[in-house]
Scaffold this motif. Structure first.
Motif, short mmCIF file in Angstrom:
data_model
loop_
_atom_site.label_atom_id
_atom_site.label_comp_id
_atom_site.label_asym_id
_atom_site.label_seq_id
_atom_site.Cartn_x
_atom_site.Cartn_y
_atom_site.Cartn_z
N GLU A 50 -0.83 -0.90 -10.67
CA GLU A 50 -0.46 -1.55 -9.41
C GLU A 50 -0.11 -0.53 -8.33
O GLU A 50 -0.48 -0.69 -7.17
CB GLU A 50 0.70 -2.50 -9.63
CG GLU A 50 0.36 -3.73 -10.42
CD GLU A 50 1.58 -4.59 -10.73
OE1 GLU A 50 2.70 -4.22 -10.32
OE2 GLU A 50 1.40 -5.63 -11.37
N PHE A 51 0.60 0.49 -8.72
CA PHE A 51 0.98 1.54 -7.77
C PHE A 51 -0.26 2.24 -7.23
O PHE A 51 -0.37 2.49 -6.03
CB PHE A 51 1.92 2.54 -8.46
CG PHE A 51 2.44 3.60 -7.55
CD1 PHE A 51 3.49 3.33 -6.68
CD2 PHE A 51 1.89 4.87 -7.55
CE1 PHE A 51 3.98 4.29 -5.83
CE2 PHE A 51 2.36 5.85 -6.70
CZ PHE A 51 3.42 5.56 -5.84
N ASP A 52 -1.19 2.57 -8.11
CA ASP A 52 -2.43 3.23 -7.67
C ASP A 52 -3.25 2.33 -6.75
O ASP A 52 -3.81 2.80 -5.75
CB ASP A 52 -3.28 3.64 -8.88
CG ASP A 52 -2.69 4.80 -9.64
OD1 ASP A 52 -1.83 5.52 -9.07
OD2 ASP A 52 -3.08 4.99 -10.81
N LEU A 53 -3.32 1.05 -7.07
CA LEU A 53 -4.04 0.10 -6.21
C LEU A 53 -3.39 0.02 -4.83
O LEU A 53 -4.10 0.04 -3.81
CB LEU A 53 -4.07 -1.27 -6.87
CG LEU A 53 -4.82 -2.36 -6.11
CD1 LEU A 53 -6.29 -1.98 -5.96
CD2 LEU A 53 -4.68 -3.68 -6.84
N ALA A 54 -2.08 -0.05 -4.78
CA ALA A 54 -1.38 -0.10 -3.49
C ALA A 54 -1.62 1.18 -2.70
O ALA A 54 -1.81 1.15 -1.48
CB ALA A 54 0.11 -0.32 -3.71
N ARG A 55 -1.62 2.32 -3.38
CA ARG A 55 -1.86 3.60 -2.70
C ARG A 55 -3.28 3.65 -2.14
O ARG A 55 -3.50 4.11 -1.01
CB ARG A 55 -1.64 4.76 -3.68
CG ARG A 55 -1.85 6.12 -3.01
CD ARG A 55 -1.68 7.25 -3.99
NE ARG A 55 -0.25 7.46 -4.18
CZ ARG A 55 0.24 8.21 -5.16
NH1 ARG A 55 -0.56 8.77 -6.02
NH2 ARG A 55 1.54 8.38 -5.26
N LYS A 56 -4.27 3.16 -2.92
CA LYS A 56 -5.66 3.16 -2.44
C LYS A 56 -5.81 2.25 -1.22
O LYS A 56 -6.47 2.60 -0.25
CB LYS A 56 -6.60 2.70 -3.55
CG LYS A 56 -6.82 3.74 -4.61
CD LYS A 56 -7.72 3.20 -5.72
CE LYS A 56 -7.82 4.20 -6.85
NZ LYS A 56 -8.60 3.67 -7.98
N ALA A 65 -1.11 -2.29 6.57
CA ALA A 65 -2.06 -3.27 6.05
C ALA A 65 -1.65 -3.85 4.70
O ALA A 65 -2.03 -4.96 4.37
CB ALA A 65 -3.44 -2.64 5.93
N VAL A 66 -0.91 -3.10 3.93
CA VAL A 66 -0.50 -3.58 2.61
C VAL A 66 0.99 -3.39 2.45
O VAL A 66 1.62 -2.63 3.18
CB VAL A 66 -1.23 -2.82 1.48
CG1 VAL A 66 -2.70 -3.15 1.48
CG2 VAL A 66 -0.99 -1.35 1.57
N HIS A 70 7.59 0.07 -2.67
CA HIS A 70 8.99 -0.32 -2.79
C HIS A 70 9.13 -1.83 -2.65
O HIS A 70 9.88 -2.46 -3.38
CB HIS A 70 9.82 0.39 -1.72
CG HIS A 70 11.27 0.03 -1.77
ND1 HIS A 70 12.06 0.32 -2.85
CD2 HIS A 70 12.05 -0.62 -0.88
CE1 HIS A 70 13.28 -0.13 -2.62
NE2 HIS A 70 13.30 -0.71 -1.43
N SER A 71 8.41 -2.45 -1.72
CA SER A 71 8.50 -3.90 -1.55
C SER A 71 7.84 -4.64 -2.71
O SER A 71 8.09 -5.82 -2.92
CB SER A 71 7.87 -4.33 -0.23
OG SER A 71 6.48 -4.11 -0.25
N MET A 72 6.99 -3.96 -3.46
CA MET A 72 6.37 -4.58 -4.64
C MET A 72 7.26 -4.47 -5.86
O MET A 72 6.91 -4.92 -6.94
CB MET A 72 5.01 -3.90 -4.94
CG MET A 72 3.95 -4.15 -3.89
SD MET A 72 2.46 -3.22 -4.22
CE MET A 72 2.07 -3.67 -5.88
N GLY A 73 8.42 -3.83 -5.71
CA GLY A 73 9.34 -3.69 -6.84
C GLY A 73 9.07 -2.44 -7.65
O GLY A 73 9.64 -2.28 -8.73
N LEU A 74 8.25 -1.55 -7.15
CA LEU A 74 7.96 -0.32 -7.88
C LEU A 74 8.88 0.79 -7.40
O LEU A 74 9.27 0.82 -6.23
CB LEU A 74 6.50 0.10 -7.64
CG LEU A 74 5.45 -0.89 -8.14
CD1 LEU A 74 4.06 -0.43 -7.72
CD2 LEU A 74 5.53 -1.02 -9.64
N PRO A 75 9.24 1.69 -8.27
CA PRO A 75 10.14 2.77 -7.87
C PRO A 75 9.45 3.74 -6.92
O PRO A 75 8.23 3.93 -6.98
CB PRO A 75 10.50 3.46 -9.19
CG PRO A 75 9.41 3.08 -10.13
CD PRO A 75 8.90 1.73 -9.68
N LEU A 76 10.21 4.34 -6.05
CA LEU A 76 9.68 5.32 -5.12
C LEU A 76 9.67 6.69 -5.77
O LEU A 76 10.36 6.96 -6.73
CB LEU A 76 10.55 5.36 -3.86
CG LEU A 76 10.54 4.07 -3.03
CD1 LEU A 76 11.52 4.20 -1.89
CD2 LEU A 76 9.16 3.78 -2.50
#
Length: 79
Positions: A50-56, A65-66, A70-76
């Motif tokens: 999920e983190f990689d998808l958000a980064r892409k 745009a996305v 952090h807002s997805m609940g993933l650690p920074l």
């Protein structure tokens, strides 16, 4: 003094109890590891995906745009 038979029986009972506790602890720890580690590894894999998808998406469409990781609940701070 304590009779030899009582001393021997007590020593044997203590040794047996110690062995049973050690064996029980090993069984519990091994069972817990086999039961929970695959789930934890899969969870970490999905979070990384999920983190990689958000980064892409962020790289393709820009900052606004996305949602951010952090807002997805993933650690920074993950690289």
């Amino acid at each position: 003094m304590v009779p030899e038979s009582v001393l021997s029986a007590t020593t044997g009972a203590v040794k047996l109890s110690y062995w049973l506790v050690r064996r029980g602890a090993w069984v519990v720890a091994t069972t817990a590891a086999l039961a929970f580690l695959p789930a934890l590894i899969e969870q970490q894999r999905l979070e990384a995906e999920e983190f990689d998808l958000a980064r892409k998406k962020q790289m393709m469409f820009g900052e606004g745009a996305v949602s951010t990781p952090h807002s997805m609940g993933l650690p920074l701070g993950r690289n």
